[in-house]
Design an enzyme around this catalytic site. Structure first.
Site, PDB file in Angstrom:
ATOM      1  N   LYS A  65       0.864  -1.191   0.000  1.00 13.54           N
ATOM      2  CA  LYS A  65       0.000   0.000   0.000  1.00 13.54           C
ATOM      3  C   LYS A  65       0.893   1.231   0.000  1.00 13.54           C
ATOM      4  O   LYS A  65       1.869   1.290   0.746  1.00 13.54           O
ATOM      5  CB  LYS A  65      -0.907   0.002   1.233  1.00 13.54           C
ATOM      6  CG  LYS A  65      -1.837   1.236   1.262  1.00 13.54           C
ATOM      7  CD  LYS A  65      -2.862   1.153   2.386  1.00 13.54           C
ATOM      8  CE  LYS A  65      -2.271   1.499   3.723  1.00 13.54           C
ATOM      9  NZ  LYS A  65      -3.281   1.649   4.787  1.00 13.54           N
ATOM     10  N   ARG A 108      -9.887  -1.339   7.998  1.00 18.01           N
ATOM     11  CA  ARG A 108      -8.955  -2.195   8.759  1.00 18.01           C
ATOM     12  C   ARG A 108      -8.510  -1.493  10.035  1.00 18.01           C
ATOM     13  O   ARG A 108      -8.188  -2.128  11.030  1.00 18.01           O
ATOM     14  CB  ARG A 108      -7.817  -2.705   7.892  1.00 18.01           C
ATOM     15  CG  ARG A 108      -6.843  -1.720   7.253  1.00 18.01           C
ATOM     16  CD  ARG A 108      -5.955  -1.011   8.224  1.00 18.01           C
ATOM     17  NE  ARG A 108      -4.664  -0.678   7.721  1.00 18.01           N
ATOM     18  CZ  ARG A 108      -3.907   0.294   8.217  1.00 18.01           C
ATOM     19  NH1 ARG A 108      -4.357   1.092   9.184  1.00 18.01           N
ATOM     20  NH2 ARG A 108      -2.699   0.496   7.743  1.00 18.01           N
ATOM     21  N   GLN A 136     -11.740   8.282  10.172  1.00 21.61           N
ATOM     22  CA  GLN A 136     -11.505   7.052  10.958  1.00 21.61           C
ATOM     23  C   GLN A 136     -12.583   6.854  12.021  1.00 21.61           C
ATOM     24  O   GLN A 136     -12.843   5.728  12.444  1.00 21.61           O
ATOM     25  CB  GLN A 136     -10.118   7.066  11.612  1.00 21.61           C
ATOM     26  CG  GLN A 136      -8.952   7.358  10.673  1.00 21.61           C
ATOM     27  CD  GLN A 136      -8.954   6.533   9.409  1.00 21.61           C
ATOM     28  OE1 GLN A 136      -9.240   5.326   9.424  1.00 21.61           O
ATOM     29  NE2 GLN A 136      -8.655   7.158   8.271  1.00 21.61           N
ATOM     30  N   ASP A 157     -14.781  16.841  18.974  1.00 27.81           N
ATOM     31  CA  ASP A 157     -13.862  17.287  17.917  1.00 27.81           C
ATOM     32  C   ASP A 157     -13.678  18.791  18.101  1.00 27.81           C
ATOM     33  O   ASP A 157     -14.613  19.492  18.511  1.00 27.81           O
ATOM     34  CB  ASP A 157     -14.466  16.990  16.529  1.00 27.81           C
ATOM     35  CG  ASP A 157     -13.434  17.108  15.412  1.00 27.81           C
ATOM     36  OD1 ASP A 157     -13.125  16.074  14.777  1.00 27.81           O
ATOM     37  OD2 ASP A 157     -12.940  18.231  15.159  1.00 27.81           O
ATOM     38  N   GLY A 215      -4.477   7.961  16.392  1.00 29.15           N
ATOM     39  CA  GLY A 215      -4.045   9.120  15.598  1.00 29.15           C
ATOM     40  C   GLY A 215      -2.544   9.238  15.415  1.00 29.15           C
ATOM     41  O   GLY A 215      -2.076   9.650  14.358  1.00 29.15           O
ATOM     42  N   ALA A 216      -1.771   8.879  16.436  1.00 25.46           N
ATOM     43  CA  ALA A 216      -0.314   9.032  16.331  1.00 25.46           C
ATOM     44  C   ALA A 216       0.260   7.885  15.515  1.00 25.46           C
ATOM     45  O   ALA A 216       0.398   6.769  16.001  1.00 25.46           O
ATOM     46  CB  ALA A 216       0.303   9.076  17.723  1.00 25.46           C
ATOM     47  N   ASP A 217       0.560   8.182  14.257  1.00 25.39           N
ATOM     48  CA  ASP A 217       1.073   7.140  13.363  1.00 25.39           C
ATOM     49  C   ASP A 217       2.246   7.651  12.538  1.00 25.39           C
ATOM     50  O   ASP A 217       2.517   7.170  11.446  1.00 25.39           O
ATOM     51  CB  ASP A 217      -0.047   6.619  12.444  1.00 25.39           C
ATOM     52  CG  ASP A 217      -0.613   7.727  11.574  1.00 25.39           C
ATOM     53  OD1 ASP A 217      -0.269   8.903  11.789  1.00 25.39           O
ATOM     54  OD2 ASP A 217      -1.386   7.407  10.643  1.00 25.39           O
ATOM     55  N   LYS A 221       3.950  12.761  16.321  1.00 26.44           N
ATOM     56  CA  LYS A 221       2.522  12.809  16.678  1.00 26.44           C
ATOM     57  C   LYS A 221       2.341  12.220  18.083  1.00 26.44           C
ATOM     58  O   LYS A 221       2.988  11.230  18.442  1.00 26.44           O
ATOM     59  CB  LYS A 221       1.689  12.021  15.670  1.00 26.44           C
ATOM     60  CG  LYS A 221       1.498  12.715  14.321  1.00 26.44           C
ATOM     61  CD  LYS A 221       0.640  11.824  13.443  1.00 26.44           C
ATOM     62  CE  LYS A 221       0.072  12.530  12.253  1.00 26.44           C
ATOM     63  NZ  LYS A 221      -0.773  11.614  11.439  1.00 26.44           N
ATOM     64  N   SER A 288      -1.877   1.940  18.092  1.00 30.26           N
ATOM     65  CA  SER A 288      -2.052   1.477  16.706  1.00 30.26           C
ATOM     66  C   SER A 288      -1.292   2.386  15.754  1.00 30.26           C
ATOM     67  O   SER A 288      -1.550   3.592  15.703  1.00 30.26           O
ATOM     68  CB  SER A 288      -3.552   1.508  16.365  1.00 30.26           C
ATOM     69  OG  SER A 288      -3.747   1.509  14.969  1.00 30.26           O
TER      70      SER A 288
END
Ligand SMILES: NC(=O)c1ccc[n+]([C@@H]2O[C@H](COP(=O)([O-])OP(=O)(O)OC[C@H]3O[C@@H](n4cnc5c(N)ncnc54)[C@H](O)[C@@H]3O)[C@@H](O)[C@H]2O)c1
Length: 322
Positions: A65, A108, A136, A157, A215-217, A221, A288
């Site tokens: 991907k 996913r 998400q 939000d 969110g932290a990816d 972050k 994640s």
């Protein structure tokens, strides 16, 4: 058969959350038991966003991907996260399919978090907290609601319009706009923002809470106060990625948290090598980062379903197809 092409519209028709949860869980187990290959994702960092190359193989499947993350995109009418997947025959390398990976990513990601919640949250969880009501957030709700007896979904939000849009998208579910602190008090909390400043405070999190830190990816972050990590049982999807790009990346770089404090990989828990939640009072965190085995597992079923349905475009990429 020439290479098949599937766009976003075609993919959305083929995605089914229950099925995605099944194959993503099986992929984690396969990988934990040595039946998958996955180098850590490679990042290309640019001024307005970043790109990631995510290759993986699972039994009978291989591919990559290429995904872009541009947090300012919603203001430009484009999603923050957009992906394209090349799916190959693992035996001879032939490109079987090229497909949109945007919704595969969202599904996913929702599935992985719900699987983590299944093993780490209290089974009697009744409230779900959604912080960050973007793309998400939809799939977190779709994945969690059928698995738990959720009576209320609290949504926060920083952009009110995003909260209103999310609530409108799920008229059948009990969503309610809440403050950040109220949302943090949910039994299962999903953090889904591109924040670079930790905003989720330890003092707001009750014993027994499970947090999916999504969110932290990428490097830099961070959503959770490091003190919260110290108090929790931390499970990652892939320690190689989490330590440099996940929720723990900034605290690890600042030496506020050590990789040795991570309890397990999610795959180890699914494969029964380590236990999930045992203490109803524990705070659990799933860090994640998003792993390529998740994408390839979902791509495999989408490809197989598309072949069965027979409704797709094809392209002769390499002259004679096998
Ligand atoms: N871990 C994974 O597998 C995975 C997968 C996909 C996306 N992500 C990450 O998840 C994050 C969200 O992705 P998305 O596609 O939903 O993006 P999005 O732009 O669609 O939504 C993000 C939302 O967060 C809100 N927001 C920003 N800062 C906030 C804050 N401090 N408090 C509350 N809300 C805030 C924005 O207003 C927006 O509505 C991104 O950082 C993305 O890179 C992770």
């Amino acid at each position: 058969m020439p290479t098949i092409i599937l766009n976003q519209k075609a993919i959305l028709k083929l995605l089914d959350m229950a099925e995605v949860i099944g194959v993503v869980e099986a992929a984690f187990k396969d990988w934990a038991e040595g039946r998958g290959t996955m180098p850590p994702k490679a990042y290309l960092l640019l001024e307005k966003g970043d790109f990631r190359a995510m290759p993986a193989s699972l039994p009978g499947a291989a591919g990559v991907k290429w995904v872009a993350v541009h947090p300012q995109n919603p203001g430009r009418g484009l999603p923050t996260v957009m992906g394209t997947i090349i799916y190959n025959d693992p035996q001879n390398g032939y490109p079987l399919a090229i497909m949109d990976g945007t919704d595969i990513t969202a599904y996913r990601t929702g599935a992985a978090a719900a699987i983590a919640s299944k093993y780490l949250a209290r089974p009697d969880a009744r409230t779900l907290g959604i912080i960050g009501a973007g793309r998400q957030a939809h799939t977190q709700i779709q994945a969690h609601l059928p698995l738990f007896n959720i009576k209320q979904v609290k949504v926060f939000d920083t952009h009110k319009e995003a909260t209103v849009r999310l609530i409108k998208a799920f008229p059948e579910y009990p969503l309610r706009e809440s403050t950040l602190e109220e949302t943090a008090a949910a039994d299962i909390v999903c953090t889904l923002t591109p924040s670079r400043e930790p905003y989720l405070k330890k003092e707001w999190i009750a014993p027994g809470t499970h947090i999916n830190a999504i969110g932290a990816d990428a490097e830099g972050k961070e959503e959770l106060e490091p003190a919260l990590l110290k108090r929790a049982m931390v499970v990652v999807d892939d320690i190689r990625q989490a330590s440099v790009a996940g929720e723990i990346n900034v605290p690890v770089a600042k030496k506020l948290f050590s990789v040795d404090e991570v309890y397990a990989n999610l795959g180890e828990i699914i494969a029964g090598k380590k236990r999930g939640r045992t203490d109803p009072k524990a705070i659990t965190i799933f860090d994640s980062t998003g792993v390529a085995i998740e994408d390839i597992a979902v791509t495999k079923i989408i490809y197989e379903k598309a072949l069965k349905n027979g409704n797709f475009m094809t392209i002769n990429m390499i002259g004679t197809a096998p």
